[in-house]
Scaffold this motif. Structure first.
Motif, mmCIF file in Angstrom:
data_model
loop_
_atom_site.group_PDB
_atom_site.id
_atom_site.type_symbol
_atom_site.label_atom_id
_atom_site.label_comp_id
_atom_site.label_asym_id
_atom_site.label_seq_id
_atom_site.Cartn_x
_atom_site.Cartn_y
_atom_site.Cartn_z
ATOM 1 N N ILE A 42 53.089 -17.315 38.494
ATOM 2 C CA ILE A 42 52.838 -15.872 38.355
ATOM 3 C C ILE A 42 53.467 -15.379 37.052
ATOM 4 N N THR A 43 52.763 -14.502 36.354
ATOM 5 C CA THR A 43 53.250 -14.032 35.055
ATOM 6 C C THR A 43 54.528 -13.210 35.199
ATOM 7 N N ALA A 44 55.292 -13.187 34.105
ATOM 8 C CA ALA A 44 56.543 -12.421 34.084
ATOM 9 C C ALA A 44 56.282 -10.945 34.361
ATOM 10 N N LYS A 45 55.198 -10.425 33.827
ATOM 11 C CA LYS A 45 54.870 -9.010 34.000
ATOM 12 C C LYS A 45 54.668 -8.670 35.473
ATOM 13 N N LYS A 46 53.927 -9.518 36.192
ATOM 14 C CA LYS A 46 53.656 -9.268 37.615
ATOM 15 C C LYS A 46 54.927 -9.412 38.456
ATOM 16 N N ILE A 47 55.740 -10.397 38.106
ATOM 17 C CA ILE A 47 57.005 -10.583 38.839
ATOM 18 C C ILE A 47 57.881 -9.344 38.714
ATOM 19 N N LEU A 48 57.982 -8.791 37.512
ATOM 20 C CA LEU A 48 58.820 -7.609 37.307
ATOM 21 C C LEU A 48 58.253 -6.385 38.008
ATOM 22 N N LEU A 49 56.929 -6.224 37.995
ATOM 23 C CA LEU A 49 56.314 -5.100 38.713
ATOM 24 C C LEU A 49 56.622 -5.185 40.208
ATOM 25 N N PHE A 50 56.500 -6.378 40.751
ATOM 26 C CA PHE A 50 56.821 -6.607 42.163
ATOM 27 C C PHE A 50 58.308 -6.324 42.419
ATOM 28 N N SER A 51 59.149 -6.726 41.460
ATOM 29 C CA SER A 51 60.598 -6.514 41.589
ATOM 30 C C SER A 51 60.946 -5.033 41.616
ATOM 31 N N PHE A 52 60.264 -4.238 40.784
ATOM 32 C CA PHE A 52 60.509 -2.792 40.785
ATOM 33 C C PHE A 52 60.189 -2.187 42.158
ATOM 34 N N GLY A 53 59.104 -2.664 42.764
ATOM 35 C CA GLY A 53 58.734 -2.183 44.095
ATOM 36 C C GLY A 53 59.787 -2.526 45.133
ATOM 37 N N LEU A 54 60.286 -3.767 45.084
ATOM 38 C CA LEU A 54 61.338 -4.188 46.017
ATOM 39 C C LEU A 54 62.591 -3.355 45.827
ATOM 40 N N PHE A 55 62.947 -3.131 44.574
ATOM 41 C CA PHE A 55 64.169 -2.380 44.288
ATOM 42 C C PHE A 55 64.054 -0.935 44.767
ATOM 43 N N LEU A 56 62.897 -0.325 44.547
ATOM 44 C CA LEU A 56 62.684 1.056 44.999
ATOM 45 C C LEU A 56 62.802 1.151 46.517
ATOM 46 N N CYS A 57 62.191 0.194 47.221
ATOM 47 C CA CYS A 57 62.304 0.179 48.692
ATOM 48 C C CYS A 57 63.761 0.012 49.118
ATOM 49 N N GLY A 58 64.504 -0.812 48.389
ATOM 50 C CA GLY A 58 65.906 -1.029 48.708
ATOM 51 C C GLY A 58 66.733 0.239 48.545
ATOM 52 N N ILE A 59 66.464 1.009 47.463
ATOM 53 C CA ILE A 59 67.197 2.260 47.251
ATOM 54 C C ILE A 59 66.905 3.252 48.373
ATOM 55 N N VAL A 60 65.624 3.368 48.733
ATOM 56 C CA VAL A 60 65.230 4.317 49.788
ATOM 57 C C VAL A 60 65.911 3.963 51.104
ATOM 58 N N LEU A 61 65.920 2.674 51.450
ATOM 59 C CA LEU A 61 66.571 2.246 52.690
ATOM 60 C C LEU A 61 68.073 2.525 52.650
ATOM 61 N N LEU A 62 68.676 2.277 51.492
ATOM 62 C CA LEU A 62 70.112 2.521 51.359
ATOM 63 C C LEU A 62 70.426 4.012 51.458
ATOM 64 N N GLN A 63 69.560 4.826 50.887
ATOM 65 C CA GLN A 63 69.758 6.280 50.899
ATOM 66 C C GLN A 63 69.619 6.859 52.301
ATOM 67 N N THR A 64 68.670 6.326 53.058
ATOM 68 C CA THR A 64 68.365 6.899 54.369
ATOM 69 C C THR A 64 69.009 6.153 55.525
ATOM 70 N N THR A 65 69.767 5.101 55.214
ATOM 71 C CA THR A 65 70.304 4.255 56.278
ATOM 72 C C THR A 65 71.227 5.023 57.239
ATOM 73 N N ALA A 66 71.086 4.663 58.500
ATOM 74 C CA ALA A 66 71.972 5.224 59.526
ATOM 75 C C ALA A 66 72.561 4.108 60.369
ATOM 76 N N SER A 67 72.323 2.853 59.936
ATOM 77 C CA SER A 67 72.807 1.715 60.715
ATOM 78 C C SER A 67 73.139 0.551 59.792
ATOM 79 N N PHE A 68 73.918 -0.370 60.313
ATOM 80 C CA PHE A 68 74.293 -1.567 59.560
ATOM 81 C C PHE A 68 73.053 -2.394 59.216
ATOM 82 N N PHE A 69 72.119 -2.521 60.171
ATOM 83 C CA PHE A 69 70.922 -3.338 59.942
ATOM 84 C C PHE A 69 70.084 -2.785 58.793
ATOM 85 N N THR A 70 69.922 -1.466 58.739
ATOM 86 C CA THR A 70 69.137 -0.859 57.660
ATOM 87 C C THR A 70 69.822 -1.048 56.317
#
Length: 386
Positions: free
Chosen positions: A270-298
């Motif tokens: 997979i090209t570097a460009k696609k890997i980074l685009l996918f990585s940005f999506g993962l990171f954004l989801c991670g921030i949202v979960l961290l921001q809204t977390t109410a539990s250890f699992f989240t």
């Protein structure tokens, strides 16, 4: 340059992994033994903080000069010397008779770590063909193994041994890696006479290299604030226990290590460009979960995604540097790593001011800002490369 037959690429890759594993162990060592150092030298919080400031100064110095030296004199002598210096640093931290010697040992420790980190990445970039980013991702797995494994090993050994004894063991490992480097062949120097200062300074005028350097400025600072401020955020804002906050942070390193393993194997084509685009999506989801977390699992899930999201930055960008500046790869790596470590220091300090003045909740705000800037730099880099 030497022909491929002069050295074994597999052996060199294993050697680089040993070095970066050692760097992963070294980078976490100071924090792991800080309590013992504070008790032994009767340090207050300010004095302990000074010790932590000396380490990045050493890393910065090592990152600054390893590249030109590698390009002019090759990798072997520098890597062997760095491993010996690292062993000296481990020993000095373990048995320093005074605070002054301790500070000097930590600087030497950081200096050696900066050299090993830069030189192992540069040599893998040099011996890799079109899969530089993938191979650098696999190399990055060894750093994750060292960083993840050290706390567990120390947790077991501390029950039976003092920290000086444990650090002495780490020094022996560093010397064994130095011996390994002595016994194998490395690529010959790229420059056989003098140092092409004009070409080296010319790199500073290359807009693509500077954009990559400032992308890694953000990447390095992002890793720093996640590693240093996540537990405080989870404890103070999300009411997690100290132990659960540390477990959640370990998930970040695990996510980074797993993603780098996938990038170097399953996602290799997979090209570097696609890997980074996918990585940005993962990171954004991670921030949202961290921001809204109410539990250890989240929180655990959010940090796993955060780690996976930031995994690709260094391997992919260093892969681009290695491909674009093959004739002066060491010097180019030095430039971008110095700017990256500067970002680590400055933004981590800025986060301290923000947390003290406006509250730790703005840890999340800074994560969003960093992500936005990295996306803009990503667009600019690939637009210019195209």
């Amino acid at each position: 340059m030497t022909t491929p037959a002069a050295y074994n690429k597999t052996t060199l890759f294993i050697a680089a992994c040993c070095g970066l594993l050692l760097f992963g162990i070294a980078l976490l060592t100071l924090g792991s033994v800080s309590q013992g150092l504070q008790q032994n030298f009767k340090l207050d919080k300010l004095e302990a903080g000074t010790l932590f400031a000396i380490l990045p100064a050493g890393l910065l110095t090592g990152s600054l000069f390893f590249g030109p030296v590698c390009d002019r004199y090759g990798y072997k002598v520098l890597l062997v010397t760095a491993c010996i210096l690292l062993a000296t640093g481990f020993t000095g931290i373990a048995y320093s008779p005074s605070t002054g010697w301790l500070q000097f040992s930590i600087f030497i420790f950081g200096l050696a770590g900066g050299i090993i980190n830069g030189a192992t990445n540069a040599v893998v970039a040099d011996i890799s063909g079109e899969y530089k980013g993938a191979n650098l991702s696999l190399l990055g797995v060894s750093f994750g193994v060292g960083a993840l494994g050290l706390p567990f090993v120390l947790g077991i050994l501390k029950q039976h041994y003092t920290y000086p004894f444990i650090l002495s063991g780490a020094a022996v490992i560093a010397l064994l890696v130095a011996l390994f480097y002595l016994l194998i062949r490395f690529p010959l120097p790229k420059i056989t006479r003098g140092v092409p200062l004009k070409k080296s300074f010319g790199l500073l005028k290359d807009m693509v290299l500077l954009l990559i350097a400032f992308y890694l400025f953000c990447q390095s600072s992002l890793e720093a604030i996640v590693n240093n401020w996540t537990t405080t955020f989870l404890i103070e804002r999300k009411n997690l226990s100290d132990s659960n906050a540390l477990y959640a942070l370990s998930a970040c390193i695990a996510g980074m290590t797993l993603m780098r393993l996938l990038t170097g194997t399953i996602f290799r084509e997979i090209t570097a460009k696609k890997i980074l685009l996918f990585s940005f999506g993962l990171f954004l989801c991670g921030i949202v979960l961290l921001q809204t977390t109410a539990s250890f699992f989240t929180a655990l899930s959010g940090l796993l995604l955060l780690g996976a999201g930031i995994a690709g930055g260094f391997p992919i960008m260093l892969g681009l540097v290695g491909s674009r500046y093959a004739a002066l790869s060491g010097t180019a790596f030095s430039l971008v790593l110095v700017i990256a470590i500067t970002g680590n220091i400055l933004v981590n300090y800025l986060m301290g001011i923000v947390a003290e003045t406006y509250g730790i909740q703005h840890f999340i705000t800074l994560l969003y800002v960093e992500l936005g800037v990295m996306v803009l730099l990503f667009i600019s880099i690939f637009k210019k490369i195209k």
